[in-house]
Write a protein that holds these residues in place. Structure first.
Motif, mmCIF file in Angstrom:
data_model
loop_
_atom_site.group_PDB
_atom_site.id
_atom_site.type_symbol
_atom_site.label_atom_id
_atom_site.label_comp_id
_atom_site.label_asym_id
_atom_site.label_seq_id
_atom_site.Cartn_x
_atom_site.Cartn_y
_atom_site.Cartn_z
ATOM 1 N N GLY D 118 0.825 -1.213 0.000
ATOM 2 C CA GLY D 118 0.000 0.000 0.000
ATOM 3 C C GLY D 118 0.854 1.256 0.000
ATOM 4 O O GLY D 118 2.038 1.220 0.320
ATOM 5 N N LEU D 119 0.240 2.364 -0.369
ATOM 6 C CA LEU D 119 0.944 3.646 -0.387
ATOM 7 C C LEU D 119 0.971 4.253 1.015
ATOM 8 O O LEU D 119 -0.067 4.391 1.654
ATOM 9 C CB LEU D 119 0.251 4.638 -1.329
ATOM 10 N N ASP D 120 2.150 4.635 1.460
ATOM 11 C CA ASP D 120 2.255 5.360 2.729
ATOM 12 C C ASP D 120 1.757 6.791 2.562
ATOM 13 O O ASP D 120 1.144 7.345 3.460
ATOM 14 C CB ASP D 120 3.708 5.351 3.211
ATOM 15 N N PRO D 181 -10.175 8.063 -7.907
ATOM 16 C CA PRO D 181 -10.435 8.558 -6.552
ATOM 17 C C PRO D 181 -10.282 7.480 -5.473
ATOM 18 O O PRO D 181 -9.667 7.717 -4.430
ATOM 19 C CB PRO D 181 -11.878 9.051 -6.651
ATOM 20 N N LYS D 182 -10.799 6.298 -5.756
ATOM 21 C CA LYS D 182 -10.725 5.228 -4.751
ATOM 22 C C LYS D 182 -9.289 4.770 -4.542
ATOM 23 O O LYS D 182 -8.886 4.452 -3.415
ATOM 24 C CB LYS D 182 -11.587 4.050 -5.218
ATOM 25 N N SER D 183 -8.505 4.749 -5.605
ATOM 26 C CA SER D 183 -7.096 4.372 -5.485
ATOM 27 C C SER D 183 -6.333 5.381 -4.636
ATOM 28 O O SER D 183 -5.474 5.020 -3.832
ATOM 29 C CB SER D 183 -6.436 4.329 -6.873
ATOM 30 N N VAL D 184 -6.638 6.648 -4.836
ATOM 31 C CA VAL D 184 -5.943 7.709 -4.105
ATOM 32 C C VAL D 184 -6.345 7.683 -2.629
ATOM 33 O O VAL D 184 -5.503 7.787 -1.735
ATOM 34 C CB VAL D 184 -6.261 9.081 -4.727
ATOM 35 N N MET D 185 -7.635 7.499 -2.387
ATOM 36 C CA MET D 185 -8.123 7.473 -0.999
ATOM 37 C C MET D 185 -7.548 6.286 -0.220
ATOM 38 O O MET D 185 -7.527 6.300 1.007
ATOM 39 C CB MET D 185 -9.648 7.426 -0.983
ATOM 40 N N ALA D 186 -7.111 5.247 -0.922
ATOM 41 C CA ALA D 186 -6.548 4.076 -0.242
ATOM 42 C C ALA D 186 -5.177 4.343 0.367
ATOM 43 O O ALA D 186 -4.699 3.558 1.188
ATOM 44 C CB ALA D 186 -6.471 2.902 -1.221
ATOM 45 N N ALA D 187 -4.539 5.451 -0.025
ATOM 46 C CA ALA D 187 -3.246 5.793 0.576
ATOM 47 C C ALA D 187 -3.437 6.118 2.052
ATOM 48 O O ALA D 187 -4.453 6.681 2.451
ATOM 49 C CB ALA D 187 -2.638 6.996 -0.145
ATOM 50 N N ARG D 188 -2.430 5.770 2.867
ATOM 51 C CA ARG D 188 -2.575 6.007 4.308
ATOM 52 C C ARG D 188 -2.550 7.495 4.652
ATOM 53 O O ARG D 188 -3.125 7.920 5.644
ATOM 54 C CB ARG D 188 -1.493 5.233 5.065
ATOM 55 N N GLN D 189 -1.859 8.283 3.855
ATOM 56 C CA GLN D 189 -1.819 9.725 4.055
ATOM 57 C C GLN D 189 -1.916 10.396 2.698
ATOM 58 O O GLN D 189 -1.319 9.926 1.733
ATOM 59 C CB GLN D 189 -0.490 10.156 4.712
ATOM 60 N N ILE D 190 -2.627 11.505 2.652
ATOM 61 C CA ILE D 190 -2.699 12.300 1.433
ATOM 62 C C ILE D 190 -2.142 13.689 1.736
ATOM 63 O O ILE D 190 -2.518 14.306 2.740
ATOM 64 C CB ILE D 190 -4.148 12.433 0.918
ATOM 65 N N VAL D 191 -1.244 14.166 0.886
ATOM 66 C CA VAL D 191 -0.739 15.537 0.991
ATOM 67 C C VAL D 191 -1.072 16.237 -0.325
ATOM 68 O O VAL D 191 -0.744 15.730 -1.403
ATOM 69 C CB VAL D 191 0.778 15.575 1.249
#
Lengths: 238, 238, 238, 238
Positions: D118-120, D181-191
């Motif tokens: 997963g994306l940190d 959008p769903k792929s991006v929201m799956a990241a643990r943190q968004i900046v």
């Protein structure tokens, strides 16, 4: 252990400052215990540039982890004076974000930190003798939490205390206080940094030696989240 | 340290099982090192009921943390035989989710666990002498990672090894392997449990004593995320 | 999304209870928002057995996430009465660990939860129309935090409110309060559970349909840490 | 949402670089998805200074989150060319640490990222129309994972694609790929960061508007761990 070897003191200071900043950018409250001394001088210069008057760090709280009081003075002791001069004052950290450990309140330090949510990170220097905070060989045991250490703890302690207060006998206290090994290990992350060839033996001992109270920092190598940042001179014997 | 005192062995086993399950319900891979022995018998009975044939635990991987080989036998040693009988077989854990430590591969255990992402949790029993895994007093030092311990490590070791293989001299090995204190401390969470009045002295020593290699488990009290689960009998001297 | 399909209602209730317990075993404060309704009846029976009079859960705080007041009554509304009867009273949860959302304090709910450290987990049921908490289609928008919903929000709302207060017109309020989609998404973990064939269409829509305010729970599928626990009947259309 | 308002572009770039560095200093593998475009130009200059030839970042892996291929060219498309020029090449990131999304492998992007742990963190810019990655209004729905978007998705798309490839008709592709959008929201943190007065309307819409597919980035405000970094000009309408 994550071992980071930097080219020189400037890079070490930059990497250490980035570590500290990396913990500060949270939405929730963040609790950091930070070190005084000479190693962090440049790091605090870099930090001040990033932190001063920036309201988005209002969530960050700071703790000192040891203190040597001046006899006959009210106000800060050796550690807080140093932290205040290097960081708190120039960075304009609000008083309510600074949580002062003193000779008077040391007995409740661990309990207060726990009630505040625990330390997210503690930033430590390393002494040539393996000490961190006030945990010098012979003064504290691995199982100790925040404690008072008296002048008769070791043969050299009176002299050490005298030097710490500037060599003025009237100001020399007969004790200091320090977070103990167990208090430090309770932090969720530990960052330890060191610079210069005079630390090379200690770094070798830390990284390759075993765990022993004779070299207090050796305990930290058993922490699940320890980062060690050193420059090439300090890494020379690895 | 989070100290949980339960009424009896049944509640202790239930709470321990809930702890293990609490770590298993993740979407990503989970790595757990779990203990053999007599303390977890009831816990594994409870776990098997919840885990058996449930595909939603396919993300959970298991590690044994010590092993005593049988001389003249291929296949599992004492620990894995025990874990297999109590848990892996009845719970029908898939082979690819079981990561076996043996006398042959111990030298790479820490490195393999690290490559797998590290241990999320290690579940430990406590010996009356303060041992956990194969870290008996006198066999390993706090700074040790996964290691081999030979029959001459302590005066009693030959006898201990003999008892472990059922008292049959031909099957007694001259060594065992174990994750060392440093390997165990590297886990993100440590859970230690104990039951019965014969553990009360050890629990008192663990909770109130200092940190010393003479009582190996004492080191674990410096881990930032330790949970101790004991029943009232084991807590009697606190 | 972690999707857990259980054999039946009993297993779903057990797995849900284990999830809740898994969050409760922390040393630090834990904040959980939990659901009333019929789906969790068995789960609360199981939880009460594990939680009642157990001091080691003193760190756990509970929040209700919606409320329908009874007109002419002081004291709890529909949701808190239900939670109190099913869980808080039989589990003997201390008053200071229960944080009540009411028609009077809803405007500060998000701010209070944030000051308390945020929700570690929110446990939700799922309506056949895709609602969770009081987020029925047509009542709240994805961007809403805790809000009041009036009787004229949808054509059916007066009737819904009447049924909620037992069909007694004198007790029917003209509004209810609910944490909104944004408040729920702010929780660090979301657990949603559903049982029975009458939820199968809603589960299919949740798992395979797109994200739309017409089916409020669809937003939750974009949360980075969502667990969905359903029994085979609810999973029948997947 | 943590909202950070900086004085100007330089401070915004510095704070963004510190965020990225804050995620990179881990011992375990770290997965970051990062943005191309003009907003990050200065940030990458700052990052290159800290990252170039520093072995202690070997644990960090990078992902691009969208791509526009050049027709008639092999090799990188618009996004990767840009990232390579601004960051990967000058920072000398090793090829095995760069995970390229292309028109050929987009269908497995989400699955590959999940298998990698997963994306940190995902670092995003913000378009004046509310787009992030390739999620322009009218091209993707909130429930979409990584997807292909064709030239007929919106009336302007052919022109947009033409501009992206430098205005050369022969190089214009008839599609692009993007994490949804769903792929991006799956990241643990968004900046998410933005600079300049031409972004002020979009920032106002992001912070104060509701959640709607007409303004794609609005969904991100429901993520439990979103940080928004903007300069005073971009914050002018708040």
């Amino acid at each position: 252990m994550k071992l980071i070897i930097t080219k020189n003191y400037e890079e070490m200071s930059t990497v250490a400052a980035q570590h500290v900043l990396g913990y500060m950018y949270k939405e929730q409250r963040v609790n950091l215990a930070i070190t005084a001394g000479s190693t962090p001088i440049r790091m605090y210069e870099l930090l001040v540039l990033q932190v001063k008057e920036r309201r988005y760090f209002d969530n960050v709280h700071f703790y000192n982890f040891d203190e040597i009081p001046f006899v006959g003075e009210t106000g800060y002791g050796v550690t807080m004076k140093n932290l205040d001069r290097m960081f708190f004052s120039p960075a304009k950290i609000a008083q309510q974000n600074i949580h002062v450990l003193t000779g008077d309140n040391y007995a409740t330090q661990d309990q207060r930190i726990k009630a505040d949510g625990g330390l997210d990170m503690i930033l430590l220097g390393l002494g040539a003798d393996g000490h961190y905070c006030g945990n010098l060989p012979g003064t504290t045991a691995f199982g100790d939490e925040t404690a008072v250490v008296y002048e008769d703890a070791t043969p050299e302690m009176k002299e050490i205390l005298l030097q710490e207060v500037g060599g003025i006998p009237e100001k020399r206290p007969n004790f200091y206080v320090t977070m103990g090994p167990k208090s430090v290990m309770a932090a969720r992350q530990i960052v330890l940094f060191a610079t210069g060839s005079h630390k090379a033996e200690a770094i070798k001992r830390l990284v390759q030696g075993g765990v022993s109270e004779a070299f207090p920092a050796s305990l930290l190598t058993t922490h699940p989240h320890l980062t060690v940042i050193i420059d090439e001179e300090a890494a020379a014997l690895l």
